[in-house]
Design a protein around this motif. Structure first.
Motif, PDB file in Angstrom:
ATOM      1  N   THR A  32      14.450   3.399  13.211  1.00  0.00           N
ATOM      2  CA  THR A  32      14.663   3.746  11.805  1.00  0.00           C
ATOM      3  C   THR A  32      13.350   3.792  11.035  1.00  0.00           C
ATOM      4  O   THR A  32      13.109   4.714  10.253  1.00  0.00           O
ATOM      5  N   SER A  33      12.489   2.792  11.236  1.00  0.00           N
ATOM      6  CA  SER A  33      11.251   2.712  10.459  1.00  0.00           C
ATOM      7  C   SER A  33      10.274   1.775  11.140  1.00  0.00           C
ATOM      8  O   SER A  33      10.649   0.957  11.987  1.00  0.00           O
ATOM      9  N   VAL A  34       9.001   1.899  10.747  1.00  0.00           N
ATOM     10  CA  VAL A  34       7.944   0.980  11.166  1.00  0.00           C
ATOM     11  C   VAL A  34       7.270   0.470   9.899  1.00  0.00           C
ATOM     12  O   VAL A  34       6.795   1.264   9.081  1.00  0.00           O
ATOM     13  N   SER A  35       7.260  -0.856   9.719  1.00  0.00           N
ATOM     14  CA  SER A  35       6.805  -1.443   8.460  1.00  0.00           C
ATOM     15  C   SER A  35       5.911  -2.650   8.732  1.00  0.00           C
ATOM     16  O   SER A  35       5.959  -3.244   9.808  1.00  0.00           O
ATOM     17  N   PRO A  36       5.108  -3.045   7.731  1.00  0.00           N
ATOM     18  CA  PRO A  36       4.332  -4.290   7.875  1.00  0.00           C
ATOM     19  C   PRO A  36       5.248  -5.499   7.909  1.00  0.00           C
ATOM     20  O   PRO A  36       6.338  -5.489   7.321  1.00  0.00           O
ATOM     21  N   LEU A  37       4.810  -6.551   8.586  1.00  0.00           N
ATOM     22  CA  LEU A  37       5.595  -7.777   8.690  1.00  0.00           C
ATOM     23  C   LEU A  37       5.937  -8.348   7.316  1.00  0.00           C
ATOM     24  O   LEU A  37       7.003  -8.948   7.134  1.00  0.00           O
ATOM     25  N   GLY A  38       5.071  -8.129   6.333  1.00  0.00           N
ATOM     26  CA  GLY A  38       5.305  -8.660   4.995  1.00  0.00           C
ATOM     27  C   GLY A  38       6.547  -8.113   4.310  1.00  0.00           C
ATOM     28  O   GLY A  38       7.009  -8.687   3.322  1.00  0.00           O
ATOM     29  N   GLU A  39       7.116  -7.018   4.814  1.00  0.00           N
ATOM     30  CA  GLU A  39       8.309  -6.427   4.205  1.00  0.00           C
ATOM     31  C   GLU A  39       9.594  -6.911   4.852  1.00  0.00           C
ATOM     32  O   GLU A  39      10.677  -6.370   4.599  1.00  0.00           O
ATOM     33  N   ILE A  40       9.520  -7.945   5.678  1.00  0.00           N
ATOM     34  CA  ILE A  40      10.654  -8.306   6.524  1.00  0.00           C
ATOM     35  C   ILE A  40      11.894  -8.695   5.735  1.00  0.00           C
ATOM     36  O   ILE A  40      13.026  -8.408   6.155  1.00  0.00           O
ATOM     37  N   ASN A  41      11.756  -9.325   4.577  1.00  0.00           N
ATOM     38  CA  ASN A  41      12.944  -9.712   3.819  1.00  0.00           C
ATOM     39  C   ASN A  41      13.683  -8.499   3.265  1.00  0.00           C
ATOM     40  O   ASN A  41      14.924  -8.458   3.295  1.00  0.00           O
ATOM     41  N   ALA A  42      12.957  -7.502   2.796  1.00  0.00           N
ATOM     42  CA  ALA A  42      13.602  -6.272   2.346  1.00  0.00           C
ATOM     43  C   ALA A  42      14.275  -5.560   3.512  1.00  0.00           C
ATOM     44  O   ALA A  42      15.346  -4.953   3.356  1.00  0.00           O
ATOM     45  N   LEU A  43      13.687  -5.640   4.688  1.00  0.00           N
ATOM     46  CA  LEU A  43      14.290  -5.029   5.871  1.00  0.00           C
ATOM     47  C   LEU A  43      15.576  -5.748   6.263  1.00  0.00           C
ATOM     48  O   LEU A  43      16.520  -5.116   6.764  1.00  0.00           O
ATOM     49  N   ALA A  71      20.356   0.605   8.512  1.00  0.00           N
ATOM     50  CA  ALA A  71      19.289   0.756   9.496  1.00  0.00           C
ATOM     51  C   ALA A  71      19.851   0.524  10.900  1.00  0.00           C
ATOM     52  O   ALA A  71      20.822  -0.200  11.089  1.00  0.00           O
ATOM     53  N   VAL A  72      19.207   1.181  11.872  1.00  0.00           N
ATOM     54  CA  VAL A  72      19.543   0.953  13.276  1.00  0.00           C
ATOM     55  C   VAL A  72      18.558  -0.057  13.844  1.00  0.00           C
ATOM     56  O   VAL A  72      18.876  -1.202  14.080  1.00  0.00           O
ATOM     57  N   ARG A  73      17.297   0.370  14.048  1.00  0.00           N
ATOM     58  CA  ARG A  73      16.273  -0.561  14.479  1.00  0.00           C
ATOM     59  C   ARG A  73      15.024  -0.355  13.617  1.00  0.00           C
ATOM     60  O   ARG A  73      14.436   0.713  13.605  1.00  0.00           O
ATOM     61  N   GLN A  74      14.656  -1.414  12.912  1.00  0.00           N
ATOM     62  CA  GLN A  74      13.462  -1.430  12.105  1.00  0.00           C
ATOM     63  C   GLN A  74      12.400  -2.229  12.854  1.00  0.00           C
ATOM     64  O   GLN A  74      12.660  -3.342  13.303  1.00  0.00           O
ATOM     65  N   ILE A  75      11.214  -1.672  12.956  1.00  0.00           N
ATOM     66  CA  ILE A  75      10.111  -2.315  13.671  1.00  0.00           C
ATOM     67  C   ILE A  75       9.129  -2.852  12.647  1.00  0.00           C
ATOM     68  O   ILE A  75       8.790  -2.171  11.662  1.00  0.00           O
ATOM     69  N   VAL A  76       8.646  -4.068  12.887  1.00  0.00           N
ATOM     70  CA  VAL A  76       7.584  -4.627  12.053  1.00  0.00           C
ATOM     71  C   VAL A  76       6.326  -4.751  12.892  1.00  0.00           C
ATOM     72  O   VAL A  76       6.365  -5.048  14.093  1.00  0.00           O
ATOM     73  N   ARG A  77       5.179  -4.510  12.236  1.00  0.00           N
ATOM     74  CA  ARG A  77       3.879  -4.640  12.879  1.00  0.00           C
ATOM     75  C   ARG A  77       3.103  -5.731  12.152  1.00  0.00           C
ATOM     76  O   ARG A  77       2.956  -5.690  10.929  1.00  0.00           O
ATOM     77  N   PRO A  78       2.638  -6.758  12.880  1.00  0.00           N
ATOM     78  CA  PRO A  78       1.906  -7.846  12.207  1.00  0.00           C
ATOM     79  C   PRO A  78       0.530  -7.391  11.724  1.00  0.00           C
ATOM     80  O   PRO A  78       0.003  -6.402  12.181  1.00  0.00           O
TER      81      PRO A  78
END
Length: 375
Positions: A348-359, A368-375
């Motif tokens: 679904t998306s690739v986002s910074p780890l800091g956005e994890i609560n909104a995700l 969302a299906v699968r949201q990826i976070v990058r540290p």
């Protein structure tokens, strides 16, 4: 020697009000991470997927000891070896992390059922490492590990049996998906159900695991395939992948039209006892009904007991898709490379780890299906 890392830590579960973006149940904090012990690896995390199992710890559906550093679907690079004579891994290897650290020595493991390893299950339930204790700390005490991974972080120490080496050219955001969504969903179809080409399939729930199960059904020659979800956007993805996608209230009519008498194989991924009961009814005589969802422990399942014998049905619980990670992750990656398992459709998306609560909010809302976070 200890290393300072950043990790997403949950202090308590079950009492977090929505929206998560405001109340922020996951806090990015600095922790101390021990060096790996013999039989363990230090991993620099590249990408981690947000799964409903993470949300279930936040909302209290899956009770776990607190505080806990979350994240169990991840990929990264080996930075250090706990055993200098390790011949399987080397610094610089890309690995996919699996969420059950099997001991390799118990009856279940030597029988080829690593996913049922009692030692690994006990360690995960207690939030500790397979070889004992914790590697995550902060002033005041230990921080618990999530399923032996704790992948929402910059670094992690994992048991070497939790890591599967893959080629470096697999993009991190794709590689992470193989650690849970693909391992569980595709495995439920290929391993637990043993789907044969030409068999009919109904899949309940089209999150990351459900859509991965759909990919597995299509790759295995399932036909026809009915996919069920209340969210129109997820049904649209299922239709693109070749399924007949229906809303929950349309299932009975679709089954009567496409597979009179019921489906050969039914996969339930929603994690609700009521949905599993409906999935059981959707199977024909002799059907195999596979459940991979994780309901709240208080939920109870009610089905006609006589139907198990009278209709010859089989109800199968599938943990980690009945997969052996070292065997199945390379196999699934090979199917992805061939184009038969387009797992990128789950992303679904690739986002910074800091956005994890909104995700977390998007996941809870079904957006969302699968949201990826990058540290």
């Amino acid at each position: 020697m200890k290393r300072t890392i950043t990790a997403a830590v949950l202090e308590r579960s079950g009492d977090q009000a929505r929206p998560y973006s405001t109340h922020r149940p996951l806090a990015l904090v600095e922790l101390e991470l021990d060096d790996p012990r013999p039989g363990e690896l230090l991993i620099r995390i590249d990408a981690a997927g947000l799964c409903h199992s993470d949300l279930s710890v936040v909302n209290g559906d899956r009770p776990r000891p607190m505080p806990m550093a979350l994240g169990h679907e991840a990929t990264g690079i080996v930075e250090a070896l706990g055993s200098k004579d390790d011949t399987l891994f080397a610094v610089g290897d890309r690995v996919v992390l699996a969420f059950l650290p099997a001991c390799g020595e118990c009856v279940r493991c030597v029988s080829g059922e690593d996913y049922l390893c009692p030692a690994g299950a006990a360690a995960n339930g207690e939030g500790r490492m397979l070889r004992g204790g914790h590697r995550l700390h902060r002033a005041g005490g230990d921080v618990h590990h999530h399923l032996g991974v704790s992948g929402f972080a910059t670094y992690a120490v994992v048991d070497r049996r939790s890591a599967v080496k893959i080629d470096r050219d697999v993009p991190a955001e794709i590689a992470a998906l193989f650690g849970c969504a693909v391992l569980t969903g595709v495995g439920a179809v290929m391993n637990s159900a043993g789907l044969r080409a030409g068999e009919s399939v109904v899949i309940y729930g089209l999150g990351g695991v459900g859509l991965a199960a759909l990919l597995g059904a299509m790759a295995s020659g399932g036909v026809p395939v009915i996919a069920v979800d209340p969210v129109a956007a997820k049904r649209a993805i299922a239709e693109q992948l070749g399924a007949v996608a229906v809303a929950p209230g349309e299932v009975a009519a679709a089954i009567a039209r496409l597979m009179p008498g019921g489906a050969d194989v039914v996969i339930e991924t929603a994690g609700k006892a009521a949905v599993l009961a409906e999935a059981y009814r959707a199977g024909r005589r002799g059907a195999r009904i596979v459940t991979v969802g994780l309901p709240n422990p208080a939920e109870m399942l009610s089905i006609p007991a006589v139907s198990l014998v009278g209709e010859g049905k089989t109800l199968i619980g599938s943990y980690m898709g009945g997969s052996i990670p070292a065997r199945d992750i390379p196999r699934y990656i090979a199917l992805w490379r061939s184009g038969r398992l387009p797992v990128e459709k789950l992303l679904t998306s690739v986002s910074p780890l800091g956005e994890i609560n909104a995700l977390l909010d998007k996941l809870a809302d079904g957006d969302a299906v699968r949201q990826i976070v990058r540290p």
